[in-house]
Design a protein around this motif. Structure first.
Motif, PDB file in Angstrom:
ATOM      1  N   TYR A  19       1.166  -1.317   0.358  1.00 18.71           N
ATOM      2  CA  TYR A  19      -0.302  -0.129  -0.034  1.00 18.71           C
ATOM      3  C   TYR A  19       1.180   1.358   0.006  1.00 18.71           C
ATOM      4  O   TYR A  19       1.470   1.310   0.374  1.00 18.71           O
ATOM      5  CB  TYR A  19      -1.104  -0.248   1.294  1.00 18.71           C
ATOM      6  N   VAL A 488     -16.984  -5.646  11.077  1.00 21.24           N
ATOM      7  CA  VAL A 488     -15.764  -6.693  10.763  1.00 21.24           C
ATOM      8  C   VAL A 488     -15.694  -6.378   9.652  1.00 21.24           C
ATOM      9  O   VAL A 488     -14.865  -6.362   8.663  1.00 21.24           O
ATOM     10  CB  VAL A 488     -15.477  -7.980  11.892  1.00 21.24           C
ATOM     11  N   VAL A 492     -13.301  -4.838   6.540  1.00 22.85           N
ATOM     12  CA  VAL A 492     -12.716  -5.489   5.358  1.00 22.85           C
ATOM     13  C   VAL A 492     -12.826  -5.991   4.101  1.00 22.85           C
ATOM     14  O   VAL A 492     -12.363  -5.180   3.826  1.00 22.85           O
ATOM     15  CB  VAL A 492     -12.651  -7.207   5.805  1.00 22.85           C
ATOM     16  N   VAL A 493     -14.004  -6.027   3.751  1.00 22.91           N
ATOM     17  CA  VAL A 493     -14.498  -6.003   2.272  1.00 22.91           C
ATOM     18  C   VAL A 493     -14.596  -3.773   2.279  1.00 22.91           C
ATOM     19  O   VAL A 493     -13.869  -3.838   1.369  1.00 22.91           O
ATOM     20  CB  VAL A 493     -15.950  -5.663   2.570  1.00 22.91           C
ATOM     21  N   LEU A 496     -10.506  -3.107   1.372  1.00 21.82           N
ATOM     22  CA  LEU A 496      -9.612  -4.209   0.292  1.00 21.82           C
ATOM     23  C   LEU A 496     -10.873  -3.596  -0.975  1.00 21.82           C
ATOM     24  O   LEU A 496      -9.459  -2.933  -1.825  1.00 21.82           O
ATOM     25  CB  LEU A 496     -10.305  -5.105   1.231  1.00 21.82           C
ATOM     26  N   TRP A 499      -8.185  -0.544  -0.676  1.00 19.87           N
ATOM     27  CA  TRP A 499      -7.297  -0.461  -1.159  1.00 19.87           C
ATOM     28  C   TRP A 499      -6.494  -1.057  -2.661  1.00 19.87           C
ATOM     29  O   TRP A 499      -5.657  -0.923  -3.268  1.00 19.87           O
ATOM     30  CB  TRP A 499      -6.379  -2.403  -0.847  1.00 19.87           C
ATOM     31  N   ASN A 505      -3.858   1.909   2.753  1.00 18.95           N
ATOM     32  CA  ASN A 505      -4.062   0.820   4.276  1.00 18.95           C
ATOM     33  C   ASN A 505      -4.958   1.500   4.631  1.00 18.95           C
ATOM     34  O   ASN A 505      -5.007   2.649   5.562  1.00 18.95           O
ATOM     35  CB  ASN A 505      -2.563   0.480   4.856  1.00 18.95           C
ATOM     36  N   PHE A 507      -6.867   0.215   6.971  1.00 15.30           N
ATOM     37  CA  PHE A 507      -7.530  -1.003   7.777  1.00 15.30           C
ATOM     38  C   PHE A 507      -7.541  -0.102   9.534  1.00 15.30           C
ATOM     39  O   PHE A 507      -6.358   0.152   9.465  1.00 15.30           O
ATOM     40  CB  PHE A 507      -6.323  -2.302   7.760  1.00 15.30           C
ATOM     41  N   PHE A 509      -8.166  -2.342  11.871  1.00 13.33           N
ATOM     42  CA  PHE A 509      -6.803  -3.167  12.196  1.00 13.33           C
ATOM     43  C   PHE A 509      -6.310  -4.886  11.256  1.00 13.33           C
ATOM     44  O   PHE A 509      -6.728  -4.374  10.698  1.00 13.33           O
ATOM     45  CB  PHE A 509      -8.421  -4.337  14.010  1.00 13.33           C
ATOM     46  N   ASN A 510      -5.389  -4.965  12.344  1.00 10.48           N
ATOM     47  CA  ASN A 510      -4.766  -5.985  12.326  1.00 10.48           C
ATOM     48  C   ASN A 510      -5.269  -6.972  12.856  1.00 10.48           C
ATOM     49  O   ASN A 510      -5.504  -7.256  13.496  1.00 10.48           O
ATOM     50  CB  ASN A 510      -3.391  -6.068  12.376  1.00 10.48           C
ATOM     51  N   TYR A 511      -5.998  -8.571  11.419  1.00 18.60           N
ATOM     52  CA  TYR A 511      -6.197  -8.991  11.943  1.00 18.60           C
ATOM     53  C   TYR A 511      -4.671 -10.231  11.745  1.00 18.60           C
ATOM     54  O   TYR A 511      -3.902 -10.849  10.675  1.00 18.60           O
ATOM     55  CB  TYR A 511      -6.952  -9.543  11.256  1.00 18.60           C
ATOM     56  N   PHE A 516      -7.140 -10.078  16.765  1.00 21.39           N
ATOM     57  CA  PHE A 516      -7.538  -8.559  16.421  1.00 21.39           C
ATOM     58  C   PHE A 516      -6.520  -7.573  16.882  1.00 21.39           C
ATOM     59  O   PHE A 516      -6.249  -7.173  18.047  1.00 21.39           O
ATOM     60  CB  PHE A 516      -8.589  -7.771  16.136  1.00 21.39           C
ATOM     61  N   GLU A 517      -5.738  -6.386  16.248  1.00 20.49           N
ATOM     62  CA  GLU A 517      -5.099  -5.574  16.577  1.00 20.49           C
ATOM     63  C   GLU A 517      -5.051  -3.740  16.181  1.00 20.49           C
ATOM     64  O   GLU A 517      -5.462  -4.277  15.146  1.00 20.49           O
ATOM     65  CB  GLU A 517      -3.819  -5.762  16.396  1.00 20.49           C
TER      66      GLU A 517
END
Lengths: 575, 935
Positions: A19, A488, A492-493, A496, A499, A505, A507, A509-511, A516-517
Motif C-alpha cells: 500500500y 468487522v 474488511v470488504v 480491501l 486498497w 491501507n 484498515f 485493525f490488523n488481524y 485483532f490488533e
C-alpha cells in the motif's frame, strides 16, 4: 556433501508493502449509499455550492464569453479573471458596508482575501495570479455539475458547451443587476488589465455581492431555476434513473413549509427530526402538506438510514476503542466483554425507561423488542402489528433522535451507556422499519434496498434481524452477528476495496493468528444532507428572515410564502 | 523474479506471469476476503482457476465466524480446506505454489495469507521458479508436490481436492518427473522429521561460529533455543527480537545467559510494523546456511515432527560466505546487543485461544452436487437425547437436512436436497453436523463447520469465459462484427485461445488440455458368454477412468471450451444470455443487435484473419501438430473455423469462391482427401477417428458443420466453385463415410437439434437445411457404403503389417468402426442381407480383436435381425443348408457367414444337435478358408 559453491539463484527477501498511504473515509462503506440519495432529492445543490447567486454569475460569465472575449483567451482564464474581480468586489463590499455579514461560501476568498488585505489600501488593486483556486476553471468547476442538473448548461457532442435558455435568462438578469456600474461598462478592459481601481470594485460590490441576490434582478430567475417550476410535478421513480430536477421544488418546498410552521430556532437537527417524524400524527412540529408527502417519504428513508449508519459507526468506534485498550484480542474475548459489561439498564436509565439488569445473553431478542414496545406504550399484539403502530408515533420514550443525541454526547469509555444506546437505536430503527415496510411500502423503500448485501442495506438489516427474532436468538448473539457481519466484515470488504482502488491501507485493525490488533480510532458522524446549503440559498433568495426578537427563529417573507404556495399549487393542491 | 528491487512484492510475483493452471496456498491463517480481492481476482483473470487453500483448522474456523460476511467465493471459485493436526498442534506453513504447463513458481516464507502477512508485516519470502530452460530448482518443486500430496493423503478428505491435484499433475507432469536434488537449496519440513534433526544433519558436524536468529516467538523456558545451542554448538548466538511485540520470557533468556550460553539479544531495528519473519543463519568455516520459512523458535516448530508438533516448511539455503546473507539481517538489527534484557519489553505469553475439543464428531468433507449433499464424517459419542442426525447448512439463511441415524462406523452419507432448498445454496455455504431429539429440537454436537464444496457452481465458475472471450463468443454466435475494434478483440481472443504453434506445443508436450485416453479392447479372456457378468475393474481400467475424468474436466474448464460454449449457448434455440467473468450478465436485445451493422475489418486485420485460417489448415495437414494437439481441441477448432470462414465471407473479407476453397481445405485436413486411404491409416487422422469419441464429436458439433460445409451451402450449392464438381462430390462422399465411422451418419443427418447451429451458416432456415442434408446423404449412401467397405478391408489388410500389438489393436478397432458405419448405412437403406453380413463379419473380427463386448453387441444385433426374419429354428436349418452349399461351392467366406448365423440361432433356440452340426461345418469352412489363404 559436495564442496560449497557460490550460491546462485534467488535470495530470501523482505516482503515489500502493498500500500501507499493510509488516508480515507467511510471505513465501513455505508455512507456511499447516502451519497446516492441526496443527489436525487436535491440535484441542484452540492455541499460545496452554498450560495445561490453563483448560478446567475457563472451563467453571465459563460454568456459574456460567448459574446466577446479577448482573442486567444481560453474560457478557464476568462472565468478566473471575472471570478477574481467578483471575489474582490465582494470583499470590498464586506469591508465597506456597515451591515454586511461575513460572506460564507465566497469561492477563492482565502487566498484572494490575503491578497486583498495586502493591497486594500491602494487606489488601484493589482490582480493576483490565477492560482487562488487550484481548479482550472476556478469556482465554476464546482458549479458545473449542479448547473448541468438544473438545465442551465449542457456539454454538446462536439465538445462545445451550450448555455441553455434558462441559463441565458439568469445571465441577462445578472447583467441587469450590475449594468449601472462602471465595472459593467469597462468589464472587457479588465479582462486583460493588470489591475483594477478600488472604486470600480466598490461600486461593483454593492450590486454583485452574494447577499445582494434578494435585491437583485437575478433573484426571481434564480427562484424559478432552483425550484424547477418548469419541471414535471411527478416524482420520478428512483429505480428508473430519470432526471430528478423536479425534486428540487419538493425538497425546498419542505424546508419552506418547515420554516413556515416552526416556532423556535430551526436548523439541520430540526430538519432531520422533522423528516423522520413528519408522517407521525403525534408529531406537532411539522405537519406536511399532502402534496409534499411523497418527497418527504424519500427524505425519511434518507434520515432513517443516517441513523442506522450512525449507530453502526458508533459500535465500530467502540470496538476499536476496546481493542486499543485491551488488544490484541480474539473476537470471542470481545464478545465476552460485551456480555459481561453491558446490562442495558444504564442505557435505559439515560433514556428514561426502566430495563431489568440482565446480561445480553439473558435477553431473547423478541422479548427485548417487546420490552421496548411496552416502554413505548404500544398495545399488545403480534410483533408486526406493534411495529406498525410504533411507526406511526414519534412521542415514544424510545425515540431515535433522542437516542442519537445520547449517543453523540456519550464517550465510548462509558461503555454500558454507549454500546447500550447504539443497540437501542438499532432496535428502534428495526421496529420502525418493520412498521414502515409492512404498513405502506412506497417507491421510497427503494432506498432501503439500495446497497444490497455489499453495503448492508436497510432492507437486508430488517430481513436478517427478523430472522434472528424468529430464531429466538439472544441479544448477545444478535450483537455479535452485527459486529461480525456489519462491522468487522464490512470494514474488511471496504478496506480491501479502497486498497484495490488506490492502494490505500485503511484498515483500522490488523488481524493476525486469530487476534485483532488496534491500528487507529474510528470516527462517528452523519453524512451531509445538503440542508445547510439549501437553507442558505433560501436565505440568499430572501424567502425567509429571522424574527427581530430572536435571531434564530426564521419566518417566511412574502415571497417565501408565495413561493411555498406556488410549490403546493404546482402539485395540484391548495395549502 | 518479481522485481529487482530489494523487497519482494508478493502480489506482483503472483500476478506477473500468465500460464498458471493451479494455485496452491499453504498457510496457518487466511483472510479469505483479502485472498479473493487481491489474489484470486488476478489469478482468475490470468486463467489460473484451480485454486486451493490448505490452512490450519483453528484459523479455518475464523473464516466461518469472524469474517464470514466478507467472503464471496469459498467452495464456489476455490477450495479452502482445514488441516487438523491435533488440538495442540498447528498447520503452520506459508507457501504459494503456482503451477502451469511451462512455468512453476514457488514462494516459501513467513507471512500468512492475509493483508498483513502479504504486505504490511516484516516478513521474509523466497521465490523460486521452474521452466523447461530453468530447471535449477526442479527438485524443490517435486519435493513440495510430494509434500502437498502427502498432506492430502494424510489429512484430506475432499474428492474435489484430489481431483484438483490430479489435474495439476496432468497439466504439469514435470511436477512428478524425477529431479536431481541440489545441495544448495533444499526444502525442509516436519512431516516426518523434526527440523532441528535435519539442520544438524545438514551442518555435518562442522563448527558453527555464529548463529543469528530472528523470531517473533520463543517458547516457554526457551527450550528450543537451548536445544539448538546444545546440538549445533555455536560459539556465539545473536537473538533478534522486536521491542514490545516479540513473545517470550526475559527471565528464561537471562537464565540461559547465566548458565553460560553465549547469547546476546539484539533489538529489531524497525518497530513500525510487526516482525513476523523467522530466520536462522548458521555461519560456519565451510559456508553459511540460512533457514527461512515458517518455523518460530519453539519446541512445536523445531523439535518435533508433525506427529506431535507443528507442520512447518522452510528452505535451507547454503552460500559460500555469510556475507551473502548479511544484507538481509544486519541492516535490520541493532548494532549493539541490549545490555539489559528487561529494556526490551517482550510479552510473557501469547493470548490464549480456544482449541478444538478432541473426541467430538467431526465433519470431514461436504459437497453439493446435482441436487445432492454428500459428506464424510467421523462419528464420536452422541448425547443420549439425540435420536437422529441432521446437517445444518448456512448460506444467507440456515437450513436443515435430515441425515437419519448414522451408524458409529458410518463415514459417508449422501442425501437429496429439496428443490426449495437449492435456491438458497447459490453462494458460499457452510455445513456442520447437529443432532435432533425425538421432539424435533436441534442438539448442538459442537461439531466443526466446513465450507461446502459447491461442485456445480465450482465447475461453472471455473469454465466461465473471461470478458474478452465472452465478447468474441457473441460475435461468432451472431456472425456479426461491427467495427475494427471488435475485429481486433475477436482476433486477439482467437489467437490467444487457439494453439497452432507446433514447436511450442511439442516443447510443452501438448495443448493446455490433454486428449482423452485411447480405449483399447481388453485381452481376450476365452469364450463369449451370453449372460451378464459381474465386471471386475482392473487397475488399468481404473487408471483409464481417472485419466478420462481428468482429461474431460480439463477440457471443460478450458478457455477454448468456454468460448465454444458461449457460441453454442447463443445460437438459435438456446439461451441468449451471455455470462462473462465476474458474474456480469448482458442480455442481448433485439434492438441491441439491430443497432449494430456488419462492418468489414481494415485490410491488414482482414489479412490477419485469412492468415489465421491458412495457418489452421496447415496445422491440420501437419501430422506433427495433429499428434501433439489435444483431440478435444482438434474437434472444437473444426466448428469454430468453419464459422470463422463464413464470418469472413459474410463480411466480404473473402470471396464466396475463397470461402468454398477454405471449407474444402478444412475438410481435407480434418477428414483426408478423396484419394487417401482409410482415416486410421493416416497418422494425422488416426487419433480423432474413433467411434469411442462419438459423444465428443457431437458435442463439438462436427457432424453438423461437416455436412453443412460439404453438402448444403458449403460446396454443392455455392456459387460456381473453382474446383471440379467431381472432385467436390468425391470429397463429400469421403466426409460422409468418415463421419459414419464415428457417428451414426443417417441419424446425424436427421437430427434437427444437431444441425441447428450450422443451419445459420449454410441455409436460410433449419427445415431447408435439414432437407438438403437428408437429400444429399440419402442419395450418397451406396457410395458411402462402398467406401466404408474399402476402408474396412484396408484396415484388416494393414493388420498383417502392424509394427506392434498396440498398432494391431488400433487397426482392429478402426476396422470395426468402419464396419459399424457400413452396417448403419445398410440399415438406413434396409438392405437386410448386407446388414446380416456385416453383423457376421463384425462378430468374427471382434472376436479376433479380442473385444468380447463388441462381439456380444453384434451377436445381439444379428439375432434381432434374424428373429425378425422368421421362425428361428426353421431359419437356422435354412442357413445351415445355404452354408453347406456354399462350402461345396468353395465360397468359404460366405459359407462361414451363413454357418455362423445358423449356429447363433441354434444356440438361441437351444437345439444342441443343430449347434453341433453348424459348428462342424463351420470348422471345416474355417480350415479350408485358411488353406485357401495360405495357397
Amino acid at each position: 556433501m559436495k564442496s560449497v559453491p557460490v550460491l546462485v539463484g534467488p535470495d530470501p527477501r523482505w516482503v515489500g508493502r502493498i500500500y501507499k498511504d493510509t488516508g480515507g473515509e467511510d471505513f465501513l462503506g455505508l455512507r456511499a449509499v447516502q451519497e446516492n440519495i441526496v443527489p436525487y432529492l436535491l440535484p441542484g445543490i452540492i455541499s460545496i455550492t452554498p450560495r445561490a447567486r453563483y448560478y446567475a454569475f457563472y451563467s453571465w460569465c459563460l454568456s459574456e464569453y460567448a459574446g466577446a472575449h479577448p482573442a486567444g483567451m481560453p474560457l478557464a482564464s476568462f472565468i478566473k479573471r471575472r471570478e477574481q474581480i467578483f471575489v474582490l468586489a465582494n470583499l470590498v463590499w464586506s469591508d465597506t458596508s456597515e451591515d454586511a455579514p461575513a460572506e460564507g461560501g465566497l469561492l477563492g476568498s482565502t487566498k484572494l482575501g490575503r491578497h486583498w488585505r495586502e493591497h486594500s489600501h491602494l487606489d488601484v488593486i493589482p490582480f493576483a495570479d490565477s492560482g487562488y483556486l487550484k481548479a482550472s476553471h476556478g469556482g465554476y468547476s464546482q458549479y458545473i455539475g449542479v448547473m448541468r442538473s438544473l438545465g442551465l448548461i449542457r456539454e454538446q457532442e462536439d465538445g462545445a458547451l451550450a448555455l441553455l435558455p434558462r441559463g441565458q435568462q439568469l445571465a441577462a438578469a445578472f447583467a441587469t443587476s450590475i449594468e449601472g456600474t462602471p465595472y459593467f461598462a469597462l468589464r472587457h478592459r479588465f479582462d486583460t488589465d493588470e489591475s483594477i481601481p478600488h472604486t470600480v470594485l466598490e461600486e461593483y460590490g454593492t450590486k454583485c455581492h452574494l447577499s445582494g441576490l434578494r435585491d437583485g434582478h437575478d433573484r426571481q430567475p434564480t427562484v424559478e431555476t432552483l425550484f424547477a417550476f418548469h419541471a414535471s410535478d411527478e416524482i420520478p421513480n428512483p429505480e428508473a434513473k430519470e432526471p430528478a430536477v423536479g425534486n428540487m421544488r419538493g425538497s425546498l418546498g419542505i424546508i419552506l413549509q418547515m420554516i413556515d410552521q416552526c416556532e423556535r430556532p430551526f436548523g439541520e437537527d430540526g430538519f432531520r427530526k422533522a423528516v423522520s417524524y413528519g408522517f407521525c400524527p403525534d408529531y406537532a412540529e411539522y405537519r406536511p402538506a399532502a402534496a409534499l408527502r411523497p418527497i418527504l417519504a424519500h427524505w425519511r428513508m434518507f434520515q432513517l438510514r443516517e441513523l442506522y449508519v450512525y449507530a453502526l459507526y458508533a459500535l465500530w468506534a467502540y470496538f476499536l476503542n476496546w481493542l486499543r485498550l485491551h488488544g490484541p484480542q480474539t473476537f470471542l474475548a470481545f464478545r465476552d466483554h460485551l456480555n459481561e459489561g453491558h446490562d442495558l439498564s444504564q442505557a435505559g436509565a439515560t433514556l428514561g425507561i426502566s430495563l431489568p439488569r440482565r446480561s445480553l445473553d439473558a435477553w431473547i431478542l423478541g422479548d427485548w423488542l417487546d420490552g421496548l414496545l411496552d416502554a413505548s406504550h404500544i398495545p399488545k399484539a403480534n410483533l408486526e402489528e406493534r411495529c406498525q403502530a410504533f411507526a406511526q408515533q414519534s412521542a415514544s420514550p424510545v425515540n431515535e433522535h433522542a437516542l442519537y443525541h445520547i449517543l453523540k454526547d456519550t464517550p465510548p469509555e462509558n461503555s454500558a451507556v454507549y454500546v447500550g444506546t447504539a443497540l437501542l437505536l438499532l432496535s428502534t430503527l428495526f421496529i420502525r422499519l418493520v412498521g414502515l415496510k409492512r404498513f405502506r411500502p412506497d417507491t421510497a423503500w427503494y432506498w432501503a434496498k439500495l446497497g444490497g448485501t455489499r453495503r448492508r442495506s436497510l432492507d437486508l438489516f430488517v430481513e436478517e434481524m427478523s430472522d434472528h427474532v424468529i430464531s429466538e436468538h439472544n441479544l448477545l448473539d444478535t450483537l455479535s452477528w452485527l459486529y461480525r457481519d456489519y462491522i468487522v466484515s464490512q470494514h474488511v470488504v471496504t478496506a480491501l476495496e479502497k486498497w484495490r482502488a488506490r492502494k490505500a491501507n485503511t484498515f483500522h485493525f490488523n488481524y493476525e493468528d486469530g487476534l485483532f490488533e488496534w491500528v487507529q480510532e474510528g470516527r462517528v458522524g452523519f453524512s451531509t444532507s445538503r440542508f445547510r446549503q439549501a437553507y442558505n440559498m433560501l436565505w440568499d433568495l430572501g424567502l425567509y428572515r429571522f424574527d427581530d426578537d430572536n435571531q434564530r427563529t426564521p419566518r417566511l417573507t412574502r415571497l417565501g410564502r408565495s413561493t411555498l404556495q406556488r410549490v403546493l399549487n404546482s402539485y395540484g393542491q391548495e395549502k | 523474479m518479481a522485481k529487482k528491487s530489494d523487497r519482494l512484492q508478493l502480489l506482483d510475483a503472483i500476478a506477473e506471469e500468465r500460464g498458471y493452471h493451479t494455485g496452491i496456498f499453504l498457510t496457518y491463517g487466511a483472510d479469505l476476503a483479502f485472498f479473493e480481492e487481491a489474489i484470486l481476482r488476478v489469478l482468475w483473470e490470468n486463467g489460473c482457476r484451480s485454486n486451493l487453500i490448505l490452512m490450519d483448522a483453528n484459523r479455518y474456523n475464523d473464516t466461518l465466524t469472524d469474517f464470514r460476511g466478507s467472503v464471496s467465493w469459498p467452495g464456489c471459485r476455490y477450495l479452502v480446506r482445514p488441516v487438523d493436526l491435533g488440538p495442540l498442534q498447528s498447520f503452520h506453513p506459508k507457501v504459494v505454489l503456482l503451477v502451469g504447463m511451462e512455468h512453476g513458481r514457488l514462494m516459501i516464507g513467513s507471512g500468512n495469507l492475509t493483508f498483513t502477512g502479504f504486505g504490511h508485516n516484516h516478513e521474509v519470502y523466497t521465490c523460486v521458479d521452474w521452466a523447461p530452460d530453468q530447471p535449477f530448482f526442479h527438485a524443490v518443486f517435486t519435493q513440495m508436490w510430494k509434500l502437498i500430496t502427502a498432506i492430502d493423503e494424510r489429512w484430506g478428505y475432499s474428492k474435489e481436492v484430489g481431483l484438483m491435484l490430479r489435474k495439476a499433475e496432468t497439466v504439469a507432469p514435470w511436477l512428478i518427473a524425477p529431479a536431481e536434488e541440489s545441495g544448495d537449496t533444499r526444502l525442509v519440513h516436519t512431516l516426518q522429521e523434526p527440523l532441528l534433526d535435519q539442520l544438524v544433519r545438514a551442518l555435518e558436524g562442522t563448527t558453527v561460529d555464529r548463529l543469528t536468529m530472528v523470531t517473533p516467538f520463543l517458547d516457554e523456558g526457551a527450550v528450543c533455543l537451548q536445544q539448538m545451542a546444545q546440538r549445533t554448538k555455536p560459539k556465539e548466538i545473536r537473538l533478534v527480537l522486536q521491542h514490545r511485540r516479540a513473545v517470550g520470557n526475559a527471565q528464561d533468556l537471562k537464565r540461559l545467559m547465566q548458565e553460560g550460553l553465549p547469547l546476546a539479544v539484539y533489538r529489531f531495528a524497525d518497530d513500525d510494523s510487526y516482525l513476523h519473519a523467522k530466520l536462522y543463519l548458521f555461519e560456519t568455516p565451510r559456508g553459511a546456511y540460512l533457514l527461512s520459512g515458517s518455523p518460530n523458535c519453539t519446541r512445536s516448530a523445531m523439535l518435533h515432527s508433525s506427529s506431535n508438533g507443528n507442520l512447518e516448511i522452510a528452505l535451507l539455503r547454503r552460500a559460500s560466505s555469510s556475507s551473502y546473507f548479511e544484507r538481509l539481517i544486519e541492516s535490520r538489527m541493532s548494532r549493539e546487543p541490549i545490555e539489559n534484557i528487561d529494556d526490551l519489553e517482550i510479552e510473557r505469553s501469547p493470548v490464549s485461544q480456544p482449541k478444538r475439543e478432541p473426541g467430538k464428531s467431526q465433519l470431514l468433507d461436504v459437497s453439493l452436487a446435482g441436487g445432492f449433499v454428500s459428506g464424510v464424517v467421523s462419528m464420536g459419542e452422541l448425547p443420549e437425547e439425540v435420536a437422529e442426525l441432521q446437517l445444518r447448512l448456512r448460506s444467507t439463511r440456515t437450513n436443515w437436512v435430515p441425515l437419519g441415524e448414522l451408524r458409529p462406523n458410518m463415514t459417508e452419507f449422501t442425501r437429496s436436497l429439496p428443490s426449495e432448498l437449492l435456491a438458497w445454496l447459490k453462494g458460499p455455504v457452510s455445513a456442520s453436523l447437529w443432532g435432533r431429539t425425538t421432539e424435533g429440537d436441534a442438539v448442538d454436537l459442537r461439531c466443526n463447520e466446513l465450507w461446502a464444496t459447491n461442485v456445480d457452481i465450482l465447475r461453472h465458475e471455473i469454465s466461465r469465459a473471461s470478458p474478452i472471450h465472452a465478447q468474441a463468443g457473441v460475435y461468432l454466435s451472431e456472425m456479426l462484427v461491427a467495427s475494427d475494434e471488435e475485429w481486433r478483440d475477436l482476433y486477439e481472443a482467437l489467437s490467444r485461445l487457439i494453439e497452432l504453434d507446433v514447436a511450442g506445443l511439442q516443447r510443452r508436450g501438448g495443448t493446455y488440455t490433454t486428449s482423452p485416453p485411447v480405449r483399447l479392447p481388453p485381452p481376450d479372456e476365452g469364450e463369449l458368454e451370453l449372460e451378464d457378468t459381474v465386471v471386475l475393474v482392473s487397475e488399468d481400467e481404473e487408471i483409464f477412468r481417472q485419466r478420462s475424468e481428468i482429461a474431460d474436466a480439463l477440457f471443460h474448464e478450458s478457455a477454448v471450451y468456454a468460448l465454444i460454449d458461449l457460441v453454442r449457448g447463443a445460437l438459435p434455440g438456446a439461451s441468449r444470455v451471455i455470462e462473462a467473468s465476474g458474474g456480469l450478465a448482458t442480455e442481448d436485445t433485439a434492438e441491441g443487435t439491430a443497432a449494430r451493422r456488419k462492418q468489414p475489418p481494415s485490410a491488414g486485420l482482414g489479412r490477419k484473419f485469412v492468415n489465421l485460417v491458412r495457418k489452421y489448415v496447415r496445422s491440420l495437414m501437419n501430422p506433427a501438430y495433429m499428434l501433439v494437439a489435444s483431440t478435444y481441441h482438434i474437434l472444437a477448432h473444426y466448428a469454430l473455423f468453419h464459422r470463422i470462414v463464413v464470418l469472413l465471407r459474410e463480411h466480404e473479407v473473402i470471396s464466396p469462391e475463397d470461402c468454398v476453397r477454405f471449407a474444402c481445405d478444412i475438410n481435407v485436413g480434418f477428414f483426408g482427401s478423396r484419394g487417401d486411404d482409410a482415416p486410421a491409416l493416416l497418422p494425422r487422422l488416426r487419433r480423432h477417428f474413433q467411434h469411442a469419441l462419438a459423444d465428443e464429436w457431437l458435442e463439438a458439433e462436427v457432424p453438423a458443420y461437416a455436412l453443412g460445409s460439404a453438402l448444403a451451402g458449403g460446396l454443392t450449392s455455392s456459387p460456381r466453385p473453382l474446383q471440379d464438381d467431381v472432385v467436390l462430390a468425391e470429397l463429400s462422399i469421403r466426409v460422409m463415410a468418415a463421419l459414419a465411422i464415428v457417428v451414426d451418419l443417417p441419424q446425424a443427418a436427421e437430427d434437427s437439434a444437431q444441425l441447428a447451429p450450422a443451419a445459420q451458416l449454410y441455409a436460410d432456415d433449419l427445415p431447408t437445411f435439414q432437407w438438403q442434408i437428408c437429400d444429399c446423404v440419402g442419395a450418397s449412401l451406396p457410395e458411402v457404403q462402398d467406401l466404408l467397405e474399402r476402408w474396412f478391408n484396408q484396415c484388416l489388410a494393414a493388420i498383417e503389417d502392424a509394427a506392434s500389438p498396440l498398432d494391431r489393436a488400433i487397426l482392429y478397432r478402426a476396422a470395426l468402426d468402419c464396419g459399424r458405419g457400413a452396417y448403419e448405412v445398410a440399415a438406413c437403406q434396409k438392405i437386410e442381407e448386407t446388414m446380416r453380413r456385416w453383423c457376421s463379419d463384425l462378430i468374427f473380427w471382434a472376436r479376433l480383436a479380442g473385444d468380447r463386448e463388441i462381439a456380444r453387441e453384434w451377436r445381439e444385433t444379428l439375432v434381432g435381425i434374424l428373429e425378425e426374419s422368421g421362425e428361428p429354428q426353421e431359419l437356422a436349418q435354412e442357413l445351415l443348408g445355404e452354408g453347406i452349399q456354399l462350402f461345396f461351392a468353395k465360397q468359404y467366406q460366405e459359407s462361414i457367414h451363413k454357418l455362423s448365423q445358423a449356429r447363433l440361432l441354434a444356440e438361441r433356440v437351444g437345439d444342441e444337435e443343430l449347434v453341433n452340426s453348424c459348428q462342424q461345418w463351420l470348422t471345416n469352412s474355417e480350415v479350408l478358408l485358411g488353406l485357401q489363404g495360405s495357397q
